[in-house]
Design an enzyme around this catalytic site. Sequence first.
Site, PDB file in Angstrom:
ATOM      1  N   CYS A   1      -5.032 -66.709 143.059  1.00 21.28           N
ATOM      2  CA  CYS A   1      -5.465 -67.636 144.335  1.00 21.28           C
ATOM      3  C   CYS A   1      -5.196 -66.337 145.792  1.00 21.28           C
ATOM      4  CB  CYS A   1      -4.345 -68.552 144.279  1.00 21.28           C
ATOM      5  SG  CYS A   1      -4.415 -69.924 143.041  1.00 21.28           S
TER       6      CYS A   1
ATOM      7  N   GLU B   1     -28.355 -68.090 130.373  1.00 23.05           N
ATOM      8  CA  GLU B   1     -27.445 -69.301 130.273  1.00 23.05           C
ATOM      9  C   GLU B   1     -27.239 -69.828 128.960  1.00 23.05           C
ATOM     10  OE1 GLU B   1     -25.925 -70.681 132.935  1.00 23.05           O
ATOM     11  OE2 GLU B   1     -26.390 -69.190 133.988  1.00 23.05           O
TER      12      GLU B   1
ATOM     13  N   CYS C   1      -8.624 -65.427 146.545  1.00 23.55           N
ATOM     14  CA  CYS C   1      -9.507 -66.390 146.547  1.00 23.55           C
ATOM     15  C   CYS C   1     -10.191 -66.565 147.794  1.00 23.55           C
ATOM     16  CB  CYS C   1      -9.129 -67.777 146.034  1.00 23.55           C
ATOM     17  SG  CYS C   1     -10.590 -68.779 145.743  1.00 23.55           S
TER      18      CYS C   1
ATOM     19  N   CYS D   1     -10.681 -67.953 139.701  1.00 26.45           N
ATOM     20  CA  CYS D   1     -10.493 -69.322 139.348  1.00 26.45           C
ATOM     21  C   CYS D   1     -10.280 -69.549 138.110  1.00 26.45           C
ATOM     22  CB  CYS D   1     -10.959 -70.204 140.145  1.00 26.45           C
ATOM     23  SG  CYS D   1     -10.389 -71.895 140.290  1.00 26.45           S
TER      24      CYS D   1
ATOM     25  N   CYS E   1      -8.296 -74.980 149.586  1.00 28.61           N
ATOM     26  CA  CYS E   1      -8.051 -75.400 148.164  1.00 28.61           C
ATOM     27  C   CYS E   1      -7.103 -76.525 148.235  1.00 28.61           C
ATOM     28  CB  CYS E   1      -7.754 -74.212 147.227  1.00 28.61           C
ATOM     29  SG  CYS E   1      -7.616 -74.729 145.578  1.00 28.61           S
TER      30      CYS E   1
END
Length: 352
Positions: free
Chosen positions: A197, A35, A200, A190, A206
Amino acid sequence: MKPFANALLAWFDEHGRHDLPWQHPRDAYRVWLSETMLQQTQVATVVGYFERFVEALPTLRELAAAPEDQVLALWSGLGYYRRARFLHRAAQLCVERHDGQLPRDFDALVALPGIGRSTGGAILAQAHGLRFPILDGNVKRVLTRYHGIHGHPGESAVEKSLWQRADTHTPTMRVADYTQAIMDLGATVCTRTKPRCGTCPLADSCIALRDGLVTLLPSPKPAKTTPTRETVMLVLRDARGRVLLERRGPQGVWPGLWSLPEAADVDAAWRSARQCARIDDAQALPPFTHVFSHYKLRIEPLLFDGATPTRSIADNAAPTPESRWCDTSELVALGLPAPVRKLLQNLEGHLA
DNA sequence: AAATCGGGGAT
DNA sequence: ATCCCAGATTT
């Protein structure tokens, strides 16, 4: 129940990344390290650094015991070395405070240097399956689009709303996978430009897609309010109506253009004016503001009318800066900055 | 040239 | 709490 998380998890099972090195094994130290690296660098680059790092320093205790030089050497090329130092220091603090482990307690975790709310949440969710939301750049993009949230994510109200949404969507089951899934979606579907899209899993609900806002969200950072600088512009006009112009230097704004002499304030303007001419009095003209891309310039014109040019100037013998007394008819041929041209034109119209 | 990124630090 | 900056990469 949680349609958002369910759709995402189903997509993740088929299309998510399951082979990232920090997923096998998925322990707190490795999640933390990944991370931290991912805060600044893309996955493809991080993988190699991560593998070398954990091979040299496989555990938190070994990181804590390592000389800083080694840590920085392992980080070398990733940039942002402050984060490497935070990492090192936090590892040492974990040895001191937490028995050589990253704490499982959120508050203790975010008390460590380099670990904030998002990274802390990611560690608890990914390593321990605890239900904590994350909000990194990918998640912000997914959520602003999915919910049609306007306003720059950096604004506190927007960020607050995003954390709220992030929390609501986070499921109780499969939290680790969910966390990876939403980041993967942001990274591979995204995306900031050319989002896919069509593939997605969240397209059905959305808001941005429904309303044609996908390319408009997340809202760009508002143009920061430009600083305003102030300057006094000297309009020295002699009896024949000629005006003193100076050629600007090669640096700064309007390089090489002819412009009015400037001064920082009225006092300086007077001192400067007296060097060029004999002056009786001055008249402040209405100030106005000229807008540049990166700042505003508030111009206070100061008119010295009936000035008698000093001999040296009149003879064009002044060394620096290059200056000349110009007839109004000459002005059109000169490259004058727009606001200066405007100012002189107004002067003509107003007082001619 | 400007936006980006999550966290630290100053106010 | 709120704003602003870091430091290097990406667009």
